[in-house]
Design a protein around this motif. Structure first.
Motif, short mmCIF file in Angstrom:
data_model
loop_
_atom_site.label_atom_id
_atom_site.label_comp_id
_atom_site.label_asym_id
_atom_site.label_seq_id
_atom_site.Cartn_x
_atom_site.Cartn_y
_atom_site.Cartn_z
N UNK A 8 0.82 -1.22 0.00
CA UNK A 8 0.00 0.00 0.00
C UNK A 8 0.86 1.27 0.00
N UNK A 9 2.17 1.16 0.19
CA UNK A 9 3.05 2.33 0.29
C UNK A 9 2.98 3.22 -0.95
N UNK A 10 2.92 2.63 -2.12
CA UNK A 10 2.87 3.43 -3.36
C UNK A 10 1.60 4.27 -3.40
N UNK A 11 0.47 3.65 -3.08
CA UNK A 11 -0.79 4.39 -3.08
C UNK A 11 -0.82 5.43 -1.95
N UNK A 12 -0.21 5.10 -0.81
CA UNK A 12 -0.11 6.06 0.31
C UNK A 12 0.62 7.31 -0.17
N UNK A 13 1.77 7.12 -0.80
CA UNK A 13 2.56 8.26 -1.29
C UNK A 13 1.82 9.04 -2.36
N UNK A 14 1.03 8.35 -3.17
CA UNK A 14 0.22 9.05 -4.18
C UNK A 14 -0.81 9.96 -3.50
N UNK A 15 -1.42 9.49 -2.42
CA UNK A 15 -2.36 10.34 -1.68
C UNK A 15 -1.65 11.56 -1.10
N UNK A 16 -0.42 11.37 -0.63
CA UNK A 16 0.36 12.51 -0.13
C UNK A 16 0.61 13.50 -1.27
N UNK A 17 0.92 13.00 -2.46
CA UNK A 17 1.13 13.88 -3.62
C UNK A 17 -0.12 14.70 -3.95
N UNK A 18 -1.29 14.14 -3.71
CA UNK A 18 -2.54 14.85 -4.01
C UNK A 18 -2.96 15.83 -2.92
N UNK B 206 -2.88 19.01 -0.22
CA UNK B 206 -2.42 20.40 -0.33
C UNK B 206 -1.07 20.62 0.37
N UNK B 207 -0.77 19.82 1.38
CA UNK B 207 0.49 19.93 2.11
C UNK B 207 1.32 18.68 1.84
N UNK B 208 2.27 18.77 0.92
CA UNK B 208 3.06 17.62 0.52
C UNK B 208 4.28 17.47 1.42
N UNK B 209 4.04 17.24 2.68
CA UNK B 209 5.09 17.15 3.67
C UNK B 209 5.86 15.83 3.55
#
Length: 66
Positions: free
Chosen positions: A14-24, A26-29
């Motif tokens: 799930x890590x790839x999809x998790x990081x994709x959600x972070x990319x989407x 507003x705060x890409x921390x």
């Protein structure tokens, strides 16, 4: 089909999809990235994942204490 809640000790595939959600977000921390959460997790990490039809909708990174 309704969303499912998964409780996991790691993000695994799930890590790839998790990081994709972070990319989407507003705060890409970097502190929300899977590599950060995995690297800084204590001895008992716990990830609560909301999944529907193989798609990660959201999640929460926690530390289990008991």
């Amino acid at each position: 089909m309704a969303p499912s809640l998964l409780v996991r000790p790691d993000l695994g595939h799930w890590a790839v999809q998790w990081d994709h959600l972070v990319d989407l977000s507003p705060l890409k921390s970097p502190f929300l990235r899977s590599w950060w959460l995995t690297g800084t997790a204590g001895p008992r990490p716990c990830f609560l994942l909301v999944v529907q039809d193989g798609v990660l909708l959201g999640g929460l990174a926690l530390e289990e204490s008991r």
